[in-house]
Design an enzyme around this catalytic site. Structure first.
Site, PDB file in Angstrom:
ATOM      1  N   HIS A   3       0.822  -1.220   0.000  1.00  0.00           N
ATOM      2  CA  HIS A   3       0.000   0.000   0.000  1.00  0.00           C
ATOM      3  C   HIS A   3       0.861   1.277   0.000  1.00  0.00           C
ATOM      4  O   HIS A   3       0.574   2.233   0.729  1.00  0.00           O
ATOM      5  CB  HIS A   3      -0.955   0.001   1.200  1.00  0.00           C
ATOM      6  CG  HIS A   3      -1.912  -1.148   1.225  1.00  0.00           C
ATOM      7  ND1 HIS A   3      -2.561  -1.619   0.098  1.00  0.00           N
ATOM      8  CD2 HIS A   3      -2.350  -1.941   2.258  1.00  0.00           C
ATOM      9  CE1 HIS A   3      -3.351  -2.637   0.439  1.00  0.00           C
ATOM     10  NE2 HIS A   3      -3.232  -2.858   1.718  1.00  0.00           N
ATOM     11  N   HIS A  48     -10.013   0.950   1.134  1.00  0.00           N
ATOM     12  CA  HIS A  48      -9.732  -0.237   1.954  1.00  0.00           C
ATOM     13  C   HIS A  48     -10.724  -0.359   3.120  1.00  0.00           C
ATOM     14  O   HIS A  48     -10.322  -0.655   4.255  1.00  0.00           O
ATOM     15  CB  HIS A  48      -8.292  -0.134   2.456  1.00  0.00           C
ATOM     16  CG  HIS A  48      -7.662  -1.436   2.825  1.00  0.00           C
ATOM     17  ND1 HIS A  48      -8.121  -2.217   3.880  1.00  0.00           N
ATOM     18  CD2 HIS A  48      -6.623  -2.107   2.294  1.00  0.00           C
ATOM     19  CE1 HIS A  48      -7.363  -3.285   3.972  1.00  0.00           C
ATOM     20  NE2 HIS A  48      -6.451  -3.258   3.023  1.00  0.00           N
ATOM     21  N   GLU A  85     -11.458  -4.760  -2.294  1.00  0.00           N
ATOM     22  CA  GLU A  85     -10.659  -3.630  -2.769  1.00  0.00           C
ATOM     23  C   GLU A  85     -10.538  -3.711  -4.288  1.00  0.00           C
ATOM     24  O   GLU A  85      -9.853  -4.588  -4.813  1.00  0.00           O
ATOM     25  CB  GLU A  85      -9.265  -3.678  -2.145  1.00  0.00           C
ATOM     26  CG  GLU A  85      -9.266  -3.718  -0.638  1.00  0.00           C
ATOM     27  CD  GLU A  85      -8.045  -4.451  -0.082  1.00  0.00           C
ATOM     28  OE1 GLU A  85      -6.914  -4.108  -0.437  1.00  0.00           O
ATOM     29  OE2 GLU A  85      -8.239  -5.388   0.715  1.00  0.00           O
TER      30      GLU A  85
HETATM   31  C1  BGC Z   1      -3.796  -7.004   1.913  1.00  0.00           C
HETATM   32  C2  BGC Z   1      -3.614  -7.769   3.196  1.00  0.00           C
HETATM   33  C3  BGC Z   1      -3.252  -6.792   4.274  1.00  0.00           C
HETATM   34  C4  BGC Z   1      -4.340  -5.766   4.384  1.00  0.00           C
HETATM   35  C5  BGC Z   1      -4.053  -4.706   5.414  1.00  0.00           C
HETATM   36  C6  BGC Z   1      -4.892  -6.020   2.107  1.00  0.00           C
HETATM   37  O1  BGC Z   1      -5.060  -5.291   0.948  1.00  0.00           O
HETATM   38  O2  BGC Z   1      -4.067  -7.858   0.840  1.00  0.00           O
HETATM   39  O3  BGC Z   1      -2.598  -8.736   3.063  1.00  0.00           O
HETATM   40  O4  BGC Z   1      -3.079  -7.429   5.510  1.00  0.00           O
HETATM   41  O5  BGC Z   1      -4.519  -5.145   3.139  1.00  0.00           O
HETATM   42  O6  BGC Z   1      -2.827  -4.138   5.219  1.00  0.00           O
END
Ligand code: BGC
Length: 348
Positions: A107, A177, A313
């Site tokens: 991210h 998210h 997402e």
């Molecule tokens: C990821 C997860 C992660 C979560 C929070 C998601 O988009 O795929 O692996 O733990 O985000 O960071």
């Protein structure tokens, strides 16, 4: 329809953070904040007409800044993972911040999530958040001007419109998210909530949660969500893919992607009667079942335990910069990266 602006609080560095409350004629209410350009509350009527907050997360600055697992926020400029924490554009290598295990990027190191965006009301049912990043921040190329507009409609849909333009060629792949629980925040886990994903293939990952490059048919596997099934039905299956990630945490390749707005997933709670339909113009959707949530206190101090929320997402596939067969999200200087995602609710 109305939109109201209030002060939510201040960041540790003293920046004001506003919260915008949108309310429609049915009493559906959405609260959006400048921190992470995120969603902190979605109140929707259930089958009995009672309002439930279907988002799991924080509504205080301390939680948002210090305990966040990206709850409600925008992740970007590149959501999800980039292997090795670097990529190459036109022969130039860009080493990025390696915020996951010191070896890869998740991210974008939380850049969009932990930024105070500038929020502005648009008419009486929308808010636009904008932010222009500095070229090279966290190693990531491009001064990207990002605008994310949330619009609440009278038929209980929240529309997210993304518009990003960079001054240099770069990868652009933001997502929202939000963790959803269709029985309401604090109501337990999401395992009995039913999910459909309109995807015949998904992108399997290695032990580091990096796509291998394969597009694997879901047919005959726990990843087959083409007909509605409870999230918990196969989540403990002993297959390698679910072991790699500790539960569903995979990108699904949406069938028939052509850039138009299409239904990507439908989630329903038999208990509350609330249905969420996710539509998007994007090619993929990360279904993450909240496997890593570990009891951190959220709204009203209620702990967010493992699998108390799920994320859908919408995105380009993870690690696209290293997979030439995946749909590309490399945008030229001055080109607008535009997308739309809709979270629509009903209850019956
Ligand atoms: C990821 C997860 C992660 C979560 C929070 C998601 O988009 O795929 O692996 O733990 O985000 O960071």
């Amino acid at each position: 329809m109305s939109v109201q602006k209030d002060l939510l609080g201040k960041t540790d560095s003293g920046q004001n953070v506003s919260v915008f409350t949108l309310t429609n004629r049915n009493g559906m209410q959405v609260q959006l904040i400048e921190y992470g350009a995120g969603i902190i509350r979605i109140l929707v009527p259930d089958k009995a007409g009672m309002l439930r907050d279907v988002t799991v997360g924080f509504d205080d600055m301390d939680g948002l800044q210090h305990r966040s697992d990206y709850q409600g926020a925008i992740a970007g400029p590149y959501a999800n993972r980039i292997s090795g924490g670097s990529f190459v554009i036109d022969g130039n290598e860009y080493p990025l911040v390696k915020n996951e295990d010191g070896i890869k990027t998740l991210h974008s190191g939380g850049e969009y999530t932990h930024t105070v965006w500038q929020g502005k009301e648009i008419g009486e049912n929308a808010v636009c958040f904008s932010y222009t990043r500095a070229d090279g921040l966290n190693g990531y190329p491009g001064s990207i001007r990002a605008e994310i507009t949330y619009t609440l409609t009278e038929d209980n849909a929240l529309r997210l419109h993304y518009s990003c333009v960079s001054d240099r060629k770069t990868y652009i792949n933001p997502t929202n998210h939000t963790y959803f629980n269709l029985n309401g925040f604090g109501s337990g886990d999401i395992l009995s909530q039913e999910l459909t994903i309109f995807a015949s293939t998904f992108t399997p990952v290695d032990k580091l949660s990096i796509p291998t490059g394969e597009l694997r048919p879901v047919e005959g596997s726990p990843f087959d969500f083409r007909s509605a099934k409870p999230i918990g039905r196969d989540i403990e299956h002993s297959c390698e893919q679910l072991k790699n990630t500790g539960g569903f945490d995979h990108n699904f390749c949406l069938d028939g992607w052509d850039g138009s707005l299409r239904t990507a997933a439908v989630a329903k709670s038999p208990e509350s009667g609330i249905t969420l339909t996710v539509s998007t113009t994007l090619p993929g959707i990360q279904f993450y079942a909240g496997n890593f949530l570990s009891g951190i206190p959220g709204k009203d101090g209620i702990p967010m335990n493992k699998r108390c929320g799920f994320c859908l997402e919408t995105q380009y596939y993870p690690d696209t910069p290293h997979q030439s067969s995946f749909p590309s999200c490399l945008f030229a200087a001055g080109e607008t990266a535009e997308s739309e995602t809709v979270f629509a609710f009903r209850a019956d």
